[in-house]
Structures are given as structure tokens and as C-alpha cells.
Design a protein around this motif. Structure first.
Motif, short mmCIF file in Angstrom:
data_model
loop_
_atom_site.label_atom_id
_atom_site.label_comp_id
_atom_site.label_asym_id
_atom_site.label_seq_id
_atom_site.Cartn_x
_atom_site.Cartn_y
_atom_site.Cartn_z
N GLU A 191 0.85 -1.05 0.05
CA GLU A 191 0.00 0.02 -0.12
C GLU A 191 0.71 1.37 -0.02
OE1 GLU A 191 -2.87 0.27 3.11
OE2 GLU A 191 -3.35 -2.10 2.87
N ILE A 192 0.15 2.35 -0.20
CA ILE A 192 1.14 3.63 -0.33
C ILE A 192 0.23 4.54 0.62
CG2 ILE A 192 2.00 5.50 -1.92
CD1 ILE A 192 1.43 3.93 -4.36
N GLN A 193 1.24 4.96 1.50
CA GLN A 193 0.53 5.99 2.55
C GLN A 193 1.17 7.25 2.52
OE1 GLN A 193 0.03 4.09 6.46
NE2 GLN A 193 0.26 6.20 7.37
N TYR A 194 0.46 8.24 2.05
CA TYR A 194 1.03 9.60 1.80
C TYR A 194 0.80 10.35 2.96
CZ TYR A 194 0.39 8.68 -3.34
OH TYR A 194 0.15 8.10 -4.62
N LEU A 195 2.10 11.15 3.03
CA LEU A 195 2.03 12.14 4.58
C LEU A 195 1.22 13.23 4.31
CD1 LEU A 195 5.85 11.74 5.35
CD2 LEU A 195 3.90 10.25 6.19
N ALA A 196 0.72 13.97 5.32
CA ALA A 196 -0.03 15.05 5.18
C ALA A 196 0.56 16.15 4.47
CB ALA A 196 -0.16 15.32 6.80
N ASP A 197 1.92 16.22 4.54
CA ASP A 197 2.36 17.36 3.80
C ASP A 197 2.43 17.38 2.25
OD1 ASP A 197 4.40 15.72 4.27
OD2 ASP A 197 5.90 17.30 4.68
#
Length: 857
Positions: free
Chosen positions: A495-501
Motif C-alpha cells: 500500500e502507499i500511505q501519503y504523508l499529510a504534507d
């Protein structure tokens, strides 16, 4: 004496050439380093293989070890590779072959294994004499057309055999399986990717040779590891896609379960790439013993070959799962980073490659293979057509040919006579005619030869057209890539989990309406609203959530996955959480303890939830308010802006006096009318402007008078006076309910408007039969009503099935309850996902004989 001689003199006398040792070492070391770089440690950009892997696959192909043939001993293959192509240690060859068979080392394995090839816990494989191998189907496609002069062959180490300098692969192997190696002065570390994504990227490149890396990233999103996991953050991946160098952070995948005893477990189901499960388990145990990680009672590796990874971490009773998980990420290999360094051999030289370079080099090589294959097939087809042409000439002059051959003394004479007969035959055709079997002289065989010749001429025309048209060649490449994708393509494992920024995560989350349920003991989950089918009034209902015997569904709300939820607790605190961050479950699942999602103290619980579309919309938050009410009848109004800056630890929303607790929270625009109802069946209605806005820390003012210690507020609604479509819906503890209009036919208020703080008027006739009032809602006929019982039973019905009555009536029976059951919560839903009942379901939902459908008194 020799030291004073010139190089020429030493050469003449003793055949010794004097050289500078420094220069000699430089030259020798450069030769050695280039040999290691090109011939051992770095993969070729075209087929993505190092020489040892290429030699293993070629040797297995030569041995006929196809995927549909019996396995052969690994030692047999290793011996073939060592004896013919790769004069190095047998261990290095066997280790390379083992890795190509391990599905936790290779994203797509190239060798099919039988026997003990090690495991993910770090155990090594059995000796080569015990294990067996053959090619995977995917690997066979790397060797397709190797016999058609598609690649160059070189002599082996002793010039006794020939081996391919490259494999004519149909698979973009380098991107798909990656590679790692340490050469001299340089190294490579290339990550594996998803085959489906890579082929989509290759086709996009063929369609547009000017495509940019950013456009290719839409197809090849990120590395895809054989052991799954979660790619945490995207900037390092993006850098590698653009420059060939970057860093990817990978986390293991886990979830939190609750045991029957109430204790929680963290269960790891996927570990990062190349991390040993036993090593990880032991490391967690060491950290617990060293008291670096608190809150863990026990850890055990329960992984098996059959069921895959399962590392179970039992938590202590007072441990907060999120805190423990973050400590595991920080102190163990459950979070690991990998340096990406895309170095490969391009045209004999090492080069750093970005995503576009890797794809373009593969497509260029594939184009070269297609050209060479087409040229070979054309040559072979022309040779065969030439011979068939000779057969047809011979059959046209059959009697003369037979006579000529019979009268020839030797085959050589016969051949010369055929060439000189004047029919236009050459030496090749004449030789083929002499070798022709007699059965091919029949009339039927002649027709077959003619058909075969015609087919060959069509093939020759097609191949010549293919060689003349580059566009058609690329279409052939696309077709062959799509065949590989159809055969071997699969879903992403990582899975790809993008950071908030990095980006708005909402862009990646599908927007849909979900039902959010919270149980009495604080277990929360979200479920697609379409799972709750609509039923008729009086039905038995359906299970809305599995709970423990002493637990029940207490709150049920509906919201979009993109919205922010404000959680208000009975002690007057406010917390924030995005809807998509809630754990997803089906209708019958229990959910997850809310304390593990927000930092909620053990002695507090969520009492109200408000759905806000966007807290970043300044105009919206400045024009809206949060209205709060408590069980003792206190009401308070605060600007939504005061709640627009989320904090992990929450904020104080209202100061609660001893013996009271927060009951309800609503969002208004400042122009509403507020209604509060109490357990004894009374309700009050007053304008919102009677409550002036105060800060978050204020106590509030009196909203309704609560008579005695047994009575309390059960609900609050905020309504618009001009909205005639909405009615007041009340439900009692024993399943009775009704709707009442705000104004009667003459336009008079049914619930008169008063000042806040009064006693109010009767809203339902409370009797022993009905039980106390449990909830009040403002509803329209286009909505559905969802009723949840303490037992977990849930029923969904259309609001227009609930009849409209006066204030003083007790209503109709909405749900049949068991003797020891009671209504726990009510909520309204938009009418989506409601399925019509089939005939059998309708029968089961009908009111039973002898039970009045309308219990109005």
C-alpha cells in the motif's frame, strides 16, 4: 645489474620487461573493477539480469526444464551452469538460484521450487542435492525466440560452448524484480515493482515517446514488494523516479484485535521486505525486557508456510495500542528504509537511470529483438518458399523429372541434369527434389504444397511490411506486453500511505456515505450505508453490530468519508478525526476501541458527533456555531471557529458541573430554534438567539427545567422555522414512536415558543406500556429512521411509515422487542442504499396476528 638495463635490453636478453609497479597495479585493478562491474555485480538494463542469473535460466532452458516438465535436482542444474558457463563457486550459483525461487525475495519468481528453500524467518535452504527446480512460466517468456537469432551469442570461458550475451526477454525484468549488488566503487539497489503497472507504463511510453516522468508515475506508482507492507511517505519514491536515487520507507502491516477477555492484541500480518520474522520477534522481546517499550505482555511468532505471516503481540490491560505501535515503528525493523540506487549496465557502461530511462531502454531493446526475430523469420520463410517453388516446378514436369532421375548414373549427375533442364531450378531446389518422398507426388499432396506456398507468400509479405513500418513493430511489442499482463499481472501488494504534507489524502479516498456506530463500551467502526437494507415498520430488524453481552450499540451516525468528525465526550472534551481514519467493518463486526483512535481517558466516553465538511473553510466556520446541551438541561453556544484547529489531546468544549454530563451537540447557523426533550415526555422550544455565544471554557445557561433526580434530558434538535417539510419524531424505550408537526393546519405552533429555562409541554404520553422517552429527532419524509436496541438489533424504516399524531399521544409500535430488550439509540439517514425487501423478507417483517398495527391511545 639488471636494474640499470633499458627495457629493450632486458627483453632481448632475458625476455623480462621492467614496468612501474604503481602503473601496473592501477591498470590491473581497473581491469579487475571493470570485470566486476560489467561481468558480475551489476544487471544489464535490457534483461535486468546479472551473468549468473542469465546463465542459470539459459542452462535450465537447455536442459528442457520447462514449467510443464518434471523437476530436476538443483545439483544437476548447478553442475550444468558451472561446467559450461560460470566457472565460480557452486555456492554462489545455488544461492542465486534459490533466491529466484523464493516468493518473499522476488516479486515474481523465475524458478519453480520443490523442497526446502528456506523461509522468511531467516532459515536457509536445504543442500542442493535435496532440492529440485524447473522454470516458471514467466521465466520461459524471458527465453522466447532465443533460437531465432534475436540476441548475440559469445563463446564461454574455454571456447567449448556458446552462451547468450543477453536474453530476449518479453518481461521488463529489471523494473519488475529489481536488483542489488556491490561492485567496485559503485553499487546498485533497485526496488521491485508491480508487473501490471510497469507494462501500463511501457505502453504509455510507446504511445508517447515524449512522455515525462511525472506522467509515467501515474502508471508506475511506487515500488511493490513481495512481502507487501505499507510505503510510508512518497517524496523519496518520487525523487528516485525522477533521478534514479531516493529512499523508500516501508512499514509492516498490522491490525488491533480484542480478545474475549477484553485485552487487545497487535497482530502483524506483513513485515517489511528482507526482514526476518524471527529476528523482529526477538528484537521486540529484547526491547520489552530492556523496558524501552512499555505495554507489551507477550510476543510470539505464529507464522506458518500455509497461513503466512502472523506475529501476535499481547498488550497489557492499560496499554494504548497506538502508542505501542508507534514505539515498534521507532525501535524495530517494523519500519525500515531502503536506499534506491538505480545503476545498471547500458551499452557496456554503468549508468544511473530514472523511471523513463529504464522503460525506454527496455522498449528500445524489445524493438531490436522484434526486428531481429522478423528478419530471421523472413529468411526462413523465404528459404522454405524457395524449396516449395522447386517442388511445384517438379510436379508440373513430373514425368520428365522421373525419367531424368532414372537415366542419371549418380545423385550428383541427377542434380546437375535437373539444374540444366531449363526449368529454372537451382542447386538447393534440385537437392530438395531428389530428397522428396514419393508420397508427395500425389494430387492431394500437390494441393497441400500449393496451399503451403501461398500461406508462406502471405507471411513473407507481412514480415516485409513489418520490417518496413516501425509503427507496426511497436504495435507488435504492445500486443506481446498485453499478453504478458493478462497472463501474469496482479494487484499491488504494498500500500502507499501519503504523508499529510505531500498531498491531500482525500484525493485518494473514494467518497461515499458510511454509517458510523459506537457501542456503549466505546467500540467504533464505519460501514457502507448500503449494507443496511430498508425494512417495513414493525419488522424484527437485523443485527447492526456484534457486541459483548453487557454492551450495545449506543450511537449511530451517517457521514461522508471525506468529512471531519468532531467528537464530544460526556466530560465536555472535543476531539477530531477524519471519517476515513475510522476502522472499516461489516454490519456485524464489533469495531475498535475508540481510545485507540483518539487520546480519550478511560473514564470518559463519546456522547455526540458532529459532521463537518471542511474545517479549513474560514467563511463557513465563522458563520456557524456548536450548540451543546447536558443531561441536567444546561445549554451552551460556541463559534465553530473555536473548534477549527485540531489538537491530538483534544480541547475543552464546555465546563461540566459535578453530577452532570454532556448529552448532545449540534451545528447551527445562528438562526435556528432549539428543542430539548426530557425522559418524562416534556419538550421545550425557544429561539437560538436566546443563548448568547460564549468561549469553549464557559459553563452555559439553563435550557429546560429538570424536575427530579430521575428525570434528565434525552435529546436536543435545532430546526428552521421556515422549513415546513420537517416534523418532530420521538421514540420511547419500549419501541413506540410518532411524528408531530411543528405547526398545525391553521398555522398555529404545536410546540409554542417560550423563553429558555421553562418546563416545556408534553411531547409524548409516557406510560408503563411505552416506557420513558429515549430520543427526539427532526425528520423529513424523504429520510429513513434507524433504530438500535441494547441487544444490537437494528431496524431501518422509511420515516413516512411512522404516522403523524398530536403531542399528547403515545404513538405506534415501531419495532417488536423482546421482554428484556430496550431502545438504545435512534438516528435519521438519507435514503440511499436501501434495498426493497423480497417477498420472504416482507412476510417475516409483517406484524404478527393478534398484535395491533397501530397502538394509538
Amino acid at each position: 645489474m639488471e636494474e640499470n638495463l633499458t627495457p629493450q635490453e632486458t627483453n632481448d636478453n632475458n625476455r623480462i620487461i621492467q614496468v612501474n609497479i604503481e602503473e601496473q597495479m592501477k591498470t590491473a585493478y581497473i581491469d579487475y573493477s571493470m570485470s566486476v562491474i560489467v561481468g558480475r555485480a551489476l544487471p544489464d538494463v535490457r534483461d535486468g539480469l546479472k551473468p549468473v542469473h542469465r546463465r542459470i535460466l539459459y542452462a535450465m532452458n537447455e536442459l528442457g526444464l520447462n514449467h510443464n516438465k518434471p523437476f530436476k535436482k538443483s545439483a544437476r542444474v548447478v553442475g550444468e551452469v558451472l561446467g559450461k558457463y560460470h566457472p565460480h563457486g557452486d555456492g554462489s550459483v545455488y544461492d542465486a538460484m534459490v533466491r529466484m525461487a523464493q516468493d518473499w525475495s522476488m516479486r515474481y519468481t523465475l524458478v519453480d521450487k520443490q523442497g526446502n528453500f528456506g523461509n522468511q524467518d531467516g532459515d536457509g535452504p536445504a543442500a542442493m542435492r535435496y532440492t529440485e527446480v524447473r522454470l516458471q512460466r514467466l521465466a520461459e517468456h524471458m527465453l522466447d525466440d532465443i533460437e531465432k537469432d534475436t540476441v548475440d551469442f559469445n563463446l564461454n570461458f574455454d571456447d567449448s560452448e556458446k552462451e547468450p550475451s543477453i536474453l530476449p526477454t518479453r518481461i521488463p525484468q529489471l523494473l519488475v524484480n529489481g536488483s542489488s549488488g556491490i561492485a567496485v566503487g559503485m553499487a546498485t539497489n533497485m526496488m521491485p515493482h508491480n508487473l501490471t503497472e510497469v507494462i501500463d507504463g511501457c505502453i504509455a511510453y510507446i504511445n508517447n515517446k515524449e512522455i515525462t516522468v511525472d506522467e509515467l508515475i501515474k502508471y508506475v506508482k511506487a515500488p511493490d514488494f513481495p512481502t507487501g507492507g505499507i510505503i510510508y511517505g512518497y517524496e523519496g519514491v518520487r525523487a528516485a523516479m525522477h533521478s534514479g536515487r531516493g529512499r523508500v520507507v516501508l512499514r509492516g502491516k498490522l491490525h488491533v484485535d480484542t480478545k474475549a477477555s477484553g485485552r487487545e492484541q497487535v497482530i502483524i500480518t506483513e513485515v517489511p521486505y528482507q526482514v526476518s520474522r524471527d529476528t523482529l520477534t526477538n528484537r521486540i522481546g529484547e526491547l520489552v525486557n530492556e523496558k524501552i517499550i512499555e505495554g507489551i505482555a507477550h510476543v510470539n511468532n505464529e507464522s506458518t508456510e500455509k497461513d503466512g505471516t502472523r506475529i501476535v503481540i499481547d498488550l497489557k490491560r492499560d496499554a494504548i495500542a497506538n502508542v505501542v505501535i508507534n514505539q515498534l515503528y521507532k525501535h524495530t525493523e517494523l519500519q525500515t528504509s531502503y536506499g534506491i540506487n538505480n545503476v545498471a549496465i547500458v551499452k557496456g557502461r554503468p549508468k544511473i537511470l530514472n523511471l523513463r530511462d529504464l522503460i525506454s531502454e527496455f522498449i528500445e531493446f524489445r524493438h531490436e529483438v522484434v526486428v531481429r526475430r522478423t528478419q530471421y523469420e523472413l529468411r526462413e520463410a523465404q528459404k522454405k518458399a524457395h524449396i516449395l517453388q522447386g517442388y511445384l516446378i517438379a510436379l508440373d514436369h513430373l514425368d520428365e523429372v522421373i525419367s531424368l532421375i532414372r537415366n542419371s548414373a549418380t545423385p550428383e549427375v541427377a542434380k546437375e541434369n535437373l539444374i540444366n533442364a531449363g526449368w529454372g531450378l537451382d542447386e538447393i531446389q534440385a537437392k530438395a527434389i531428389l530428397e522428396l518422398r514419393l508420397q508427395r507426388l500425389t494430387g492431394m499432396e500437390r494441393n497441400k504444397i500449393k496451399e503451403e506456398y501461398d500461406e508462406l507468400m502471405k507471411l513473407i509479405a507481412y514480415l516485409q511490411d513489418l520490417l518496413a513500418d516501425e509503427g507496426k513493430r511497436y504495435e507488435v511489442i504492445k500486443t506481446e506486453l498485453l499478453e504478458i499482463k493478462d497472463k501474469f499481472g496482479d494487484e499491488r501488494k504494498s500500500e502507499i500511505q501519503y504523508l499529510a504534507d505531500e498531498m491531500r489524502i482525500e484525493d485518494l479516498i473514494e467518497e461515499e456515505d458510511v454509517v458510523i456506530t459506537i457501542s456503549h463500551q466505546g467500540y467504533i467502526k464505519r460501514t457502507s450505508a448500503s449494507e443496511y437494507r430498508q425494512q417495513n415498520r414493525g419488522g424484527r430488524g437485523a443485527i447492526g453490530g456484534k457486541t459483548k453481552q453487557e454492551d450495545w450499540i449506543e450511537h449511530l451516525f451517517v457521514a461522508s468519508t471525506h468529512h471531519t468528525m468532531l467528537y464530544f465526550t460526556e466530560k465536555g472534551r472535543c476531539y477530531w478525526l477524519k471519517v476515513y481514519q475510522l476502522p472499516e467493518g461489516d454490519k456485524t463486526s464489533k469495531g475498535r476501541a475508540i481510545q485507540n483512535l483518539i487520546q480519550l481517558p478511560q473514564d470518559d466516553k463519546v456522547r455526540a458527533i458532529i459532521d463537518v465538511k471542511n474545517l479549513d473553510d474560514e467563511e463557513f466556520v465563522k458563520k456557524h456555531y456548536i450548540v451543546l446541551c447536558t443531561k441536567k438541561g444546561i445549554i451552551k453556544k460556541t463559534l465553530l471557529e473555536d473548534f477549527s484547529r485540531p489538537r491530538a489531546t483534544g480541547v475543552n468544549a464546555i465546563t461540566i458541573v459535578e453530577g452532570d454530563e454532556l448529552l448532545e451537540a449540534k451545528m447551527t447557523d445562528g438562526e435556528s430554534e432549539i428543542m430539548m426533550a426530557v425522559k418524562s415526555g416534556r419538550a421545550i422550544r425557544f429561539p437560538e438567539n436566546k443563548v448568547r455565544p460564549t468561549g469553549r471554557g464557559a459553563i452555559g445557561v439553563a435550557g429546560i427545567e429538570v424536575d427530579n433526580t430521575n428525570d434528565e434530558v434525552v435529546g436536543m434538535i435545532c430546526v428552521k422555522r421556515e422549513d415546513k417539510s420537517r416534523t418532530v419524531l420521538v421514540v420511547s424505550e419500549k419501541g413506540f414512536g410518532k411524528r408531530t408537526a411543528f405547526t398545525d393546519e391553521s398555522g398555529e405552533d404545536v410546540y409554542r415558543i417560550t423563553n429558555r429555562g421553562g418546563k416545556g409541554v408534553k411531547t409524548i404520553n409516557v406510560t408503563d406500556k411505552t416506557g420513558a422517552l429515549v430520543g427526539i429527532l427532526d425528520v423529513s419524509e424523504e429520510e429513513d429512521l434507524m433504530i438500535t436496541c441494547k441487544s444490537g438489533i437494528t431496524i431501518r424504516m422509511a420515516v413516512d411509515q411512522v404516522s403523524q399524531q398530536g403531542r399528547a399521544t403515545q404513538g405506534v409500535k415501531l419495532i417488536r422487542l423482546d421482554e428484556d430488550d430496550a431502545i438504545a439509540a435512534i438516528t435519521q439517514l438519507s435514503r440511499y442504499g436501501a434495498e426493497s425487501n423480497n417477498e420472504e423478507e416482507q412476510k417475516s417483517d409483517e406484524v404478527q396476528p393478534g398484535e395491533p398495527e397501530n397502538n394509538i391511545q
